[in-house]
Scaffold this motif. Structure first.
Motif, PDB file in Angstrom:
ATOM      1  N   HIS A 174       0.826  -1.214   0.000  1.00  0.00           N
ATOM      2  CA  HIS A 174       0.000   0.000   0.000  1.00  0.00           C
ATOM      3  C   HIS A 174       0.860   1.263   0.000  1.00  0.00           C
ATOM      4  N   THR A 224       1.695   3.130  -3.327  1.00  0.00           N
ATOM      5  CA  THR A 224       0.633   3.654  -4.192  1.00  0.00           C
ATOM      6  C   THR A 224       0.754   5.157  -4.396  1.00  0.00           C
ATOM      7  N   GLY A 232      -2.593   1.959  -9.019  1.00  0.00           N
ATOM      8  CA  GLY A 232      -2.420   1.322  -7.705  1.00  0.00           C
ATOM      9  C   GLY A 232      -3.170   2.061  -6.609  1.00  0.00           C
ATOM     10  N   LEU A 233      -3.181   3.384  -6.685  1.00  0.00           N
ATOM     11  CA  LEU A 233      -3.932   4.154  -5.690  1.00  0.00           C
ATOM     12  C   LEU A 233      -5.430   3.862  -5.837  1.00  0.00           C
ATOM     13  N   TYR A 235      -6.165   0.374  -4.445  1.00  0.00           N
ATOM     14  CA  TYR A 235      -5.729   0.259  -3.041  1.00  0.00           C
ATOM     15  C   TYR A 235      -6.768  -0.424  -2.140  1.00  0.00           C
TER      16      TYR A 235
END
Ligand code: TYM
Length: 332
Positions: free
Chosen positions: A44, A47, A124-125, A128
Motif C-alpha cells: 500500500h 501507491t 495502484g492508488l 488500493y
C-alpha cells in the motif's frame, strides 16, 4: 478464537497518536482474546510516490514500533505484506469482481488523487481498497480494528466478500469493523475539524510517537482551541478542547466526563501542560523499547520471517480455495 486482521502503512518515520488511539491500542488488546494477524502494508505504501531508500527502513521501524507498543509475536502473527505473495494474488481476483464505479466512489481515493493531482494518481492508488480487502479476506477475519477513516473500505470489503460467496460459493468470512467510538477519530492539533493524518496534517498538527517529549509538549501547548475559558466536551463548538479531552481520557484510561470534572474551573494551559506530561510518560519508555528492537535488526527480521511463514499457511489455504472456485486449472 475469533480472528482479527489489521494493517498499517510504513509511510512515515513514526506512527502518530491517531494511529495509536484509533487502532494500535486495540491491536495490542485484541491479541489476548483473538487469533490476531497484523501486517505492515508496504504494498500500500508504494501507491503514492515514495523513496525506495526509506521504505525498507521505515518498514523495520514500523515493526519495531508495533513490538514497542506491546505486540507479542508469541500471541499474534506480525508480518510484512510483501513477504506474503498471496495478498497481491487475491487482490487481482477481487479486482475482477469490483466495479469501476464502485472503486471510484472511495472517498480516500478521491481525496488523495485530488491532493496528488489527477494525472499523478496511479492505478495502484485506485485499486488500493481492493488490496486492503484481500488483506482482510485472506485471513477469514471476523473483526478489523481500525479508525473511522477506514469504515468505507471495510464496507467495500464486506460487499466483495458477499459478492464472491454468492457467485462462486461460500469462501470468505464477512468481516465486521471494530471501531471503538471514543477514539475513532483523533483530530489535527492545528485544525481540530480535520483528522490527524500523516499525509494531510502539518507537522505541528501531529503528535508523533517517536518525537522527543519536548517537541510533543510544545505542539500540544500550541494546539488550536477557542476563545472561551471553560473546559467542556463539546465537539461541535469546541473541537480543539474536545480533542484534547479525548486524548487525555484515552491515555489515562478514563471517561471524558471524569477528565472534564478534573479540569472544572481550571484553564486551558493546565489541560495542555498535563497532556504534554501524560504523552511524555508514555513516549519515553516507548522510544526506549523501539530503540532496543532496532538495535538488533537480525532478530527483528527473524520475527518478521516467522510471522510471514505463519501468515502464508493461513492465506495460502484461502487462496487455493479461491482459485479452485473460480475455475483456475490447478498447477500439476
Ligand atoms: P493507515 O496506515 O493510514 O493508519 C493505520 C491505522 O490508524 C488509523 N488512524 C486513525 N484513527 C483515528 N484517528 C486518526 N486521526 C487516525 N489516523 C489513522 C487508521 O484508521 C488505521 O486503522 N488502509 C489502511 C491500512 C490497511 C489496512 C488493511 C487496515 C491496509 N490493509 C487491512 C486494516 C485492514 C491505512 O491506510 O491505515
Amino acid at each position: 478464537r475469533p480472528r482479527v486482521l489489521s494493517g498499517i502503512q510504513p509511510t512515515a518515520d513514526s506512527f502518530h497518536l491517531g494511529n495509536y488511539l484509533g487502532a494500535l491500542r486495540q491491536w495490542v488488546a485484541l491479541q489476548e482474546s483473538h487469533e490476531a494477524f497484523y501486517c505492515v502494508v508496504d504494498l500500500h505504501a508504494i501507491t503514492v510516490e515514495h523513496d525506495p531508500k526509506e521504505l525498507a527502513q521505515r518498514t523495520r521501524v514500523a515493526a519495531a514500533q508495533l513490538l514497542g507498543l506491546g505486540l507479542d509475536p508469541q500471541r499474534c502473527t506480525l508480518f510484512v505484506q510483501s513477504h506474503v505473495p498471496e495478498h497481491a494474488r487475491l487482490s487481482w481476483v477481487l479486482e475482477c469482481i469490483t466495479g469501476f464505479g464502485e472503486a471510484g466512489r472511495m472517498t480516500q481515493f478521491k481525496d488523495k488523487s485530488a491532493r496528488h493531482g489527477a494525472d499523478r494518481a496511479t492505478v495502484g492508488l485506485f485499486t488500493y481498497p481492493v488490496l486492503q480487502a484481500a488483506d482482510i479476506l485472506l485471513y477469514q477475519a471476523d473483526q478489523v480494528p481500525v479508525g473511522e477513516d477506514q469504515r468505507q473500505h471495510l464496507e467495500l470489503t464486506r460487499n466483495l466478500a458477499q459478492r464472491f460467496n454468492h457467485r462462486f460459493g461460500a469462501t470468505f468470512q464477512v468481516p465486521e469493523p471494530y471501531i471503538p467510538q471514543a477514539t475513532a477519530k483523533i483530530f489535527d492539533l492545528q485544525d481540530p475539524t480535520a483528522k490527524m493524518s500523516k499525509s494531510a496534517s502539518s507537522p505541528s498538527g501531529i503528535v508523533e510517537l517517536l518525537d522527543p517529549p519536548k517537541t510533543s509538549a510544545k505542539k500540544i501547548r500550541s494546539a488550536v482551541t477557542d476563545n472561551e475559558r471553560e473546559i467542556r466536551y463539546d465537539p461541535e463548538t469546541k473541537p480543539g478542547i474536545a480533542n484534547l479531552l479525548t486524548i487525555n481520557a484515552a491515555m489515562t484510561d478514563r471517561k471524558v466526563s471524569e477528565v472534564e470534572a478534573e479540569y472544572e474551573g481550571r484553564g486551558y494551559g493546565d489541560l495542555k501542560k498535563d497532556l504534554g506530561e501524560i504523552v511524555a510518560a508514555f513516549a519515553e519508555p516507548f522510544a526506549e523499547r523501539v530503540r532496543g528492537y532496532l538495535a538488533d535488526p537480525a532478530e527483528l527480521d527473524r520475527v518478521l520471517a516467522h510471522g510471514a511463514t505463519r501468515a502464508r499457511e493461513v492465506s495460502g489455504a484461502t487462496l487455493a480455495a479461491v482459485h479452485e472456485r473460480i475455475g483456475f486449472l490447478p498447477p500439476a
